[in-house]
Design an enzyme around this catalytic site. Structure first.
Site, PDB file in Angstrom:
ATOM      1  N   LYS A  90       0.829  -1.204   0.000  1.00 20.84           N
ATOM      2  CA  LYS A  90       0.000   0.000   0.000  1.00 20.84           C
ATOM      3  C   LYS A  90       0.866   1.258   0.000  1.00 20.84           C
ATOM      4  O   LYS A  90       0.673   2.153  -0.817  1.00 20.84           O
ATOM      5  CB  LYS A  90      -0.907   0.004   1.241  1.00 20.84           C
ATOM      6  CG  LYS A  90      -1.563   1.349   1.515  1.00 20.84           C
ATOM      7  CD  LYS A  90      -2.436   1.336   2.736  1.00 20.84           C
ATOM      8  CE  LYS A  90      -1.801   1.762   4.028  1.00 20.84           C
ATOM      9  NZ  LYS A  90      -1.555   3.199   4.223  1.00 20.84           N
ATOM     10  N   ASN A  91       1.835   1.313   0.922  1.00 19.17           N
ATOM     11  CA  ASN A  91       2.565   2.566   1.091  1.00 19.17           C
ATOM     12  C   ASN A  91       3.552   2.874  -0.039  1.00 19.17           C
ATOM     13  O   ASN A  91       4.059   3.985  -0.121  1.00 19.17           O
ATOM     14  CB  ASN A  91       3.239   2.612   2.470  1.00 19.17           C
ATOM     15  CG  ASN A  91       2.197   2.771   3.574  1.00 19.17           C
ATOM     16  OD1 ASN A  91       1.048   3.119   3.310  1.00 19.17           O
ATOM     17  ND2 ASN A  91       2.580   2.482   4.809  1.00 19.17           N
TER      18      ASN A  91
ATOM     19  N   CYS B 138      -5.135   8.022   8.862  1.00 21.17           N
ATOM     20  CA  CYS B 138      -5.581   7.489  10.154  1.00 21.17           C
ATOM     21  C   CYS B 138      -5.316   8.499  11.272  1.00 21.17           C
ATOM     22  O   CYS B 138      -4.272   9.155  11.279  1.00 21.17           O
ATOM     23  CB  CYS B 138      -4.842   6.188  10.472  1.00 21.17           C
ATOM     24  SG  CYS B 138      -5.414   4.768   9.530  1.00 21.17           S
TER      25      CYS B 138
ATOM     26  N   ARG C 270       0.626  14.200  13.083  1.00 25.40           N
ATOM     27  CA  ARG C 270       1.015  14.024  11.684  1.00 25.40           C
ATOM     28  C   ARG C 270       1.198  15.340  10.915  1.00 25.40           C
ATOM     29  O   ARG C 270       0.572  15.563   9.855  1.00 25.40           O
ATOM     30  CB  ARG C 270       0.031  13.099  10.956  1.00 25.40           C
ATOM     31  CG  ARG C 270      -0.213  11.800  11.705  1.00 25.40           C
ATOM     32  CD  ARG C 270      -0.970  10.785  10.898  1.00 25.40           C
ATOM     33  NE  ARG C 270      -0.127  10.080   9.951  1.00 25.40           N
ATOM     34  CZ  ARG C 270      -0.552   9.158   9.106  1.00 25.40           C
ATOM     35  NH1 ARG C 270      -1.826   8.830   9.094  1.00 25.40           N
ATOM     36  NH2 ARG C 270       0.273   8.558   8.277  1.00 25.40           N
TER      37      ARG C 270
ATOM     38  N   ASP D 105       3.840   0.365  12.114  1.00 24.23           N
ATOM     39  CA  ASP D 105       2.619  -0.205  11.528  1.00 24.23           C
ATOM     40  C   ASP D 105       2.370  -1.656  11.974  1.00 24.23           C
ATOM     41  O   ASP D 105       1.284  -2.188  11.744  1.00 24.23           O
ATOM     42  CB  ASP D 105       2.674  -0.137   9.995  1.00 24.23           C
ATOM     43  CG  ASP D 105       2.744   1.302   9.494  1.00 24.23           C
ATOM     44  OD1 ASP D 105       2.372   2.211  10.261  1.00 24.23           O
ATOM     45  OD2 ASP D 105       3.174   1.519   8.352  1.00 24.23           O
TER      46      ASP D 105
ATOM     47  N   ARG E  40      -9.118  -0.174   3.655  1.00 28.97           N
ATOM     48  CA  ARG E  40      -8.242   0.822   3.014  1.00 28.97           C
ATOM     49  C   ARG E  40      -6.874   0.235   2.732  1.00 28.97           C
ATOM     50  O   ARG E  40      -6.163   0.715   1.851  1.00 28.97           O
ATOM     51  CB  ARG E  40      -8.044   2.026   3.957  1.00 28.97           C
ATOM     52  CG  ARG E  40      -9.180   2.996   3.981  1.00 28.97           C
ATOM     53  CD  ARG E  40      -8.813   4.226   4.789  1.00 28.97           C
ATOM     54  NE  ARG E  40      -7.416   4.565   4.552  1.00 28.97           N
ATOM     55  CZ  ARG E  40      -6.570   4.981   5.487  1.00 28.97           C
ATOM     56  NH1 ARG E  40      -6.961   5.144   6.713  1.00 28.97           N
ATOM     57  NH2 ARG E  40      -5.325   5.269   5.178  1.00 28.97           N
TER      58      ARG E  40
END
Ligand code: EPU
Length: 417
Positions: A22-23, A116, A121, A304, A396
Site C-alpha cells: 500500500k505505502n 488514520c 502528523r 505499523d 483501506r
C-alpha cells in the site's frame, strides 16, 4: 457501514499470497503524473486507498485503466486543478500529489491531507523541503498555495527521517534544476521503490535506502513500466497470525529481509519458522517468551506492526513491553483488547502487557487501519464470536483480507449494517 464477524479458534493452514505494498503504491500513482507519457504499474493492491487515488487522477484529467493488478496511467491530458478537500482528506497519500503537481507545474493548491487519526502528523518537513527547492508556501485555514518561479536543487536536512517528506522532496527535486541532497532521509523499502520508479522514468537518484539521497534534476520524465514491492506490513500481519494459529501456514510472495525486525523478535519469543527465498512457513507456538520492543524507522521495528504484534504479546508467558516512538496516539486498540480479556496497561508512550490471557469474543471497533488488523488477530484466537465495527479502515489497506483468511481456515465474514 460494514462490520466483520469472526468466530475464533480455528487453526490456519495453507498459503496466503501477499499483495503489493500500500505505502509504495500510494506514492507511485501520484508520482506517475510527473511523466510526459504513459506509465504502467504492476502489482497494485485492490484497496480503497487506491480507489481514492484513481478518483483524484481522473479528476485531474488523466486516463486510467486498472485491470488484473496493472494500473495504466496516461497523464498527458492532466490539468493542474485543486483537488477537492473532501477527496484529498480521504487519505494521507493525497499529499504526494502536492509534490508531483508542484514538480510538474511549479504551482499547486491543496488542503491538508487525511489519514488514520493516530497522532498529530504534521507536514512541516515536506514544506521545508519545498521551500529549500525554491517554492513559496502560503497557508490559510489548512489550505496550501505553493508556487515557484523556478525550482532549483538544495540541501534538505530532515529533522526526523520522515517517509512522506523524503518521497515528496524526491518528487520535486527530480524536476528541479541542479543537485538536491536529502540528509537524514527515511530508509524504508517503499522509498527505494519510488526512487527506482523515478529512475525508470529518467530521473537521476542515488542513495535511496540510505540516509543520504542525491537527486540530479532533469528537464523531463518519460513513460515507463514498474512493479510495486510486496507489502511488508501485510506480510507481518499474516506472519503474526501464523505465530498465533498456524499449522505450516505459508506466507508467500514476500521479501524476508523487509520484515527481519519482526522475524528476529519472533525467534526471541520462541516461534518456529522456516524462512525461504520469497516465503515463510510458520507454526503456532504454545510457550511464547515475553519480549520488549520499540518502534523505529526502517530497519527498526515498524510502527505499523506495533498494534498487530500487541495481540501476540497477550499470549506470551510473562510481562512484555512496547514503546511507540513514532505516533502519540497509536494505542486505541488497547481498550478493546482489554475488553476481550487482555491485561494491558498504557503508561505514556509505553504498553505493559501481562500474559498469557485467554481472549473472548466481544463487540469492538476498528479505530484505524492497524488497530483493525490487531483486533482481527485477537478475534481469530478469541473464544466465541467477535464483531468489529468501522472495518472500512481495514479495507483501506488489506487487499481481500476476508478471502485470504477464509482460504486458510478462518471463520470470518463481512456484513453490511
Ligand atoms: N513528522 C513530523 N513532520 C513531518 C513529517 C513527519 O513531525 O513533516 C513526524 C510525525 O510525528 C509523524 C512521524 O514523523 O507522526 C512519522 O511521519 P512520516 O512522514 O514518516 O510518516 P507518513 O509519511 O505520514 C508513512 C505511512 C504510515 C507509516 C509511516 C511510518 C503512508 C501513506 N503512510 O506515513 O503508514 O506509519 O510512514 O513508517 O505511506 C499505515 O500504513 O498504517 C500508516 C500509518
Amino acid at each position: 457501514m460494514k462490520q466483520i464477524k469472526v468466530c475464533g479458534g480455528n487453526i490456519l493452514s495453507g498459503t496466503i499470497k501477499i499483495s503489493g505494498a500500500k505505502n509504495s503504491a500510494v506514492a507511485l500513482i501520484p508520482a506517475s503524473i510527473l511523466a510526459d507519457d504513459i506509465v504502467k504499474i504492476d502489482n497494485i493492491p485492490a484497496i480503497s486507498d487506491i480507489d481514492a487515488l484513481d478518483e483524484i487522477l481522473k479528476y485531474l484529467g488523466a486516463k486510467v485503466e486498472f485491470k488484473d493488478g496493472i494500473m495504466t496511467i496516461d497523464p498527458r491530458s492532466i490539468k493542474n486543478k485543486m483537488i477537492p478537500k473532501e477527496v484529498s482528506s480521504k487519505l494521507r497519500a493525497s499529499y504526494y500529489f502536492m509534490s508531483a503537481l508542484l514538480g510538474k507545474y511549479k504551482y499547486v493548491e491543496m488542503y491538508f491531507p487525511g489519514g488514520c487519526k493516530i497522532g498529530a502528523r504534521p507536514i512541516d518537513q515536506t514544506l521545508k523541503g519545498f521551500k529549500e527547492l525554491g517554492a513559496t508556501v502560503v497557508e490559510k485555514d489548512n489550505k496550501f498555495v505553493i508556487s515557484a518561479e523556478e525550482l532549483k536543487g538544495g540541501h534538505v536536512y530532515l529533522d526526523m527521517p520522515s517517509v512522506g517528506a523524503t518521497i515528496n522532496t524526491m518528487l520535486v527535486a527530480s524536476r528541479a534544476k541542479g543537485l538536491t541532497i536529502i540528509e537524514n532521509a527515511a530508509k524504508e523499502p517503499e522509498i527505494v521503490n519510488v526512487a527506482t520508479f523515478l529512475n525508470n522514468m529518467g530521473a537521476r537518484i542515488t542513495g535511496a535506502g540510505t540516509s543520504e539521497i542525491r537527486i540530479k534534476g532533469v528537464e523531463s520524465l518519460k513513460g515507463c513500466f514498474t512493479e510495486v514491492i510486496p507489502d511488508r506490513i501485510e506480510t507481518g500481519t499474516y506472519v503474526i497470525a501464523g505465530a498465533l494459529l498456524g499449522d505450516n501456514l505459508k506466507i508467500e510472495n514476500i521479501i524476508p529481509e523487509h520484515i527481519e525486525s519482526l522475524t528476529l523478535k519472533l525467534r526471541e519469543m520462541g516461534v518456529k519458522m522456516t524462512i525461504g527465498k520469497d516465503n515463510i512457513v510458520i507454526n503456532k507456538c504454545d510457550k511464547l517468551k515475553p519480549v520488549n520492543l520499540k518502534t523505529l524507522g526502517y530497519p527498526g521495528f515498524p510502527t505499523d506492526l506495533q498494534q498487530p504484534i500487541t495481540t501476540l504479546l497477550t499470549q506470551c508467558n510473562g510481562l512484555s513491553q512496547i514503546e511507540e516512538t513514532i505516533y502519540e496516539n497509536r494505542f486505541q486498540n488497547v481498550p478493546y483488547l482489554n475488553k476481550m480479556g487482555a491485561n494491558i496497561k498504557i503508561s505514556g508512550k509505553k504498553l505493559k502487557i501481562k500474559g498469557p490471557t485467554k481472549l473472548k469474543g466481544a463487540k469492538v471497533t476498528a479505530t484505524d487501519l492497524r488497530a483493525g488488523a490487531c483486533l482481527i488477530l485477537a478475534a481469530l484466537i478469541a473464544k466465541g464470536t467477535t464483531t468489529i465495527k468501522d472495518i472500512e479502515h481495514v479495507l483501506r489497506g488489506y487487499e481481500n483480507i476476508i478471502e485470504k483468511l477464509t482460504d486458510v481456515g478462518a471463520k470470518i465474514s463481512l456484513e453490511e449494517i
